[in-house]
Design a protein around this motif. Structure first.
Motif, PDB file in Angstrom:
ATOM      1  N   GLU A 100       0.647  -1.239   0.023  1.00  0.00           N
ATOM      2  CA  GLU A 100      -0.032  -0.025  -0.169  1.00  0.00           C
ATOM      3  C   GLU A 100       0.773   1.172   0.021  1.00  0.00           C
ATOM      4  N   TRP A 101       1.661   1.225   0.975  1.00  0.00           N
ATOM      5  CA  TRP A 101       2.756   2.335   0.680  1.00  0.00           C
ATOM      6  C   TRP A 101       3.651   2.545  -0.416  1.00  0.00           C
ATOM      7  N   GLN A 102       4.142   1.374  -1.009  1.00  0.00           N
ATOM      8  CA  GLN A 102       4.843   1.323  -2.111  1.00  0.00           C
ATOM      9  C   GLN A 102       3.620   2.337  -3.506  1.00  0.00           C
ATOM     10  N   HIS A 103       2.795   1.765  -3.390  1.00  0.00           N
ATOM     11  CA  HIS A 103       1.601   2.186  -4.083  1.00  0.00           C
ATOM     12  C   HIS A 103       1.458   3.744  -4.241  1.00  0.00           C
ATOM     13  N   LYS A 104       1.469   4.243  -2.888  1.00  0.00           N
ATOM     14  CA  LYS A 104       1.218   5.754  -2.921  1.00  0.00           C
ATOM     15  C   LYS A 104       2.533   6.395  -3.186  1.00  0.00           C
ATOM     16  N   GLN A 105       3.610   5.758  -2.811  1.00  0.00           N
ATOM     17  CA  GLN A 105       5.043   6.397  -3.212  1.00  0.00           C
ATOM     18  C   GLN A 105       4.936   6.583  -5.009  1.00  0.00           C
ATOM     19  N   GLU A 106       4.601   5.314  -5.371  1.00  0.00           N
ATOM     20  CA  GLU A 106       4.415   5.335  -7.190  1.00  0.00           C
ATOM     21  C   GLU A 106       3.341   6.818  -7.606  1.00  0.00           C
ATOM     22  N   GLU A 107       2.515   6.665  -6.885  1.00  0.00           N
ATOM     23  CA  GLU A 107       1.444   7.527  -7.581  1.00  0.00           C
ATOM     24  C   GLU A 107       2.144   9.101  -7.187  1.00  0.00           C
ATOM     25  N   GLU A 108       2.978   9.302  -6.049  1.00  0.00           N
ATOM     26  CA  GLU A 108       3.324  10.735  -5.898  1.00  0.00           C
ATOM     27  C   GLU A 108       4.276  10.897  -6.857  1.00  0.00           C
ATOM     28  N   GLU A 109       5.224   9.931  -7.152  1.00  0.00           N
ATOM     29  CA  GLU A 109       6.249   9.968  -7.904  1.00  0.00           C
ATOM     30  C   GLU A 109       5.692  10.426  -9.500  1.00  0.00           C
ATOM     31  N   ASP A 110       4.742   9.659  -9.833  1.00  0.00           N
ATOM     32  CA  ASP A 110       4.134  10.052 -11.041  1.00  0.00           C
ATOM     33  C   ASP A 110       3.747  11.533 -11.223  1.00  0.00           C
ATOM     34  N   ARG A 111       2.955  11.711  -9.917  1.00  0.00           N
ATOM     35  CA  ARG A 111       2.563  13.109  -9.765  1.00  0.00           C
ATOM     36  C   ARG A 111       3.681  14.342  -9.955  1.00  0.00           C
ATOM     37  N   GLU A 112       4.582  13.935  -9.358  1.00  0.00           N
ATOM     38  CA  GLU A 112       5.913  14.985  -9.239  1.00  0.00           C
ATOM     39  C   GLU A 112       6.522  15.005 -10.727  1.00  0.00           C
ATOM     40  N   ARG A 113       6.606  13.621 -11.459  1.00  0.00           N
ATOM     41  CA  ARG A 113       7.159  13.677 -12.503  1.00  0.00           C
ATOM     42  C   ARG A 113       6.158  14.544 -13.501  1.00  0.00           C
ATOM     43  N   ALA A 114       4.859  14.575 -13.495  1.00  0.00           N
ATOM     44  CA  ALA A 114       4.214  15.081 -14.237  1.00  0.00           C
ATOM     45  C   ALA A 114       4.349  16.605 -14.375  1.00  0.00           C
ATOM     46  N   GLU A 115       4.497  17.175 -12.902  1.00  0.00           N
ATOM     47  CA  GLU A 115       4.473  18.519 -12.648  1.00  0.00           C
ATOM     48  C   GLU A 115       5.948  19.118 -13.074  1.00  0.00           C
ATOM     49  N   ARG A 116       7.108  17.987 -12.945  1.00  0.00           N
ATOM     50  CA  ARG A 116       8.201  18.414 -13.351  1.00  0.00           C
ATOM     51  C   ARG A 116       8.473  18.510 -14.767  1.00  0.00           C
ATOM     52  N   ASP A 117       7.604  17.538 -15.440  1.00  0.00           N
ATOM     53  CA  ASP A 117       7.988  17.461 -17.075  1.00  0.00           C
ATOM     54  C   ASP A 117       7.350  18.512 -17.691  1.00  0.00           C
TER      55      ASP A 117
END
Length: 137
Positions: A100-117
């Motif tokens: 569950e924690w891993q899933h949250k991390q991945e979602e956050e990374e995706d969101r950050e990546r989207a914002e960053r790119d």
């Protein structure tokens, strides 16, 4: 109970005669404290832990005292069995929590990546080697 606190308490260094390194000495002293403070331990083992912690008896001496070692052996077996019995259920639970924690991390990374790119790539990567001019690539 209060007499325990004003008694001399050994430090990690005092266990260096039996421990291989500082880290092991620290773990050993913590284990002794648990044994000394836990009312469920009782008997010879608790007596030994208190003796060693107060510096009245060296750990080496305790290890060479047959009664103490037998008590310690029995106790370690009990603790190992308890650990083995509880781990299956706990392992399942922690595995669920971890995914569950891993899933949250991945979602956050995706969101950050989207914002960053989104805005522009070269802002993030910073100056090139041999920098100077940032504007031209």
């Amino acid at each position: 109970m209060s007499n325990m606190s004003n008694e001399r308490q050994i430090q990690d260094e005092d266990l260096m005669d039996v421990a291989h390194d500082q880290e092991q000495a620290h773990r050993l002293r913590k284990a002794l404290k648990v044994l000394a403070d836990n009312p469920n331990v009782g008997g010879k083992l608790q007596e030994m832990a208190k003796e060693v912690l107060s510096g009245r008896m060296g750990m080496k001496e305790a290890i060479e005292t047959p009664g103490y070692m037998n008590a310690l052996g029995d106790r370690l077996d009990q603790m190992r069995h308890a650990a083995e019995n509880q781990t299956m259920a706990e392992r399942e639970e922690s595995r669920a929590q971890f995914s569950e924690w891993q899933h949250k991390q991945e979602e956050e990374e995706d969101r950050e990546r989207a914002e960053r790119d989104a805005p522009s790539l070269n802002l993030v990567t910073g100056p090139r080697k041999g920098g100077g001019g940032r504007g031209h690539r």
